[in-house]
Design a protein around this motif. Structure first.
Motif: not given
Length: 142
Positions: A133-134, A101-104, A116-128, A96-97
């Protein structure tokens, strides 16, 4: 690889079971190699698929390898079910992040890319994608 095979080439594999996902898949790939006029050699099993005995041996070994893999999956599923019944299986921890909402909003207003968001959060594209979607499902407002 199959697109580059030429007549009189030899295709070497370390282990034949790495070439296909199933017996049928493996046999089809080997047949395709041979139809192109190339040889197929498995280094570990030392098959000669140009002889009837070699083809039989490869087919039997492929079927056994496929059966083994299927049994491993069955045992794994059974173990998970037993652990679930004993309340020991929790599954994968949900990512969970808090400020998704800010990134969205950054993504939707084209101020940031998913990369850029994936790199900043350190998650995969699929997770993002799942997180977005959630967030959308909760009635996200841009």
């Amino acid at each position: 690889m199959l697109e580059y095979i030429r007549e009189d080439d030899t295709v070497y594999v370390e282990e034949f079971s790495r070439l296909g996902r199933s017996t049928a898949d493996l046999l089809a790939i080997v047949q395709q190699i041979e139809d192109l006029g190339a040889k197929f050699i498995s280094l570990k099993e030392k098959f000669d698929t140009h002889t009837p005995a070699g083809k039989l041996q490869m087919t039997m070994m492929a079927a056994i390898a496929e059966f083994e893999r299927a049994m491993i999956l069955v045992r794994q599923r059974e173990s998970v079910e037993i652990a679930k019944r004993a309340s020991k299986y929790k599954g994968r921890k949900k990512i969970s992040v808090p400020d998704i909402g800010t990134y969205y909003n950054l993504y939707m207003t084209r101020q940031a890319t998913k990369t850029m968001i994936v790199a900043e959060l350190g998650v995969s594209q699929t997770t993002l994608d799942i997180l977005f979607k959630e967030y959308e499902g909760k009635g996200a407002n841009i």
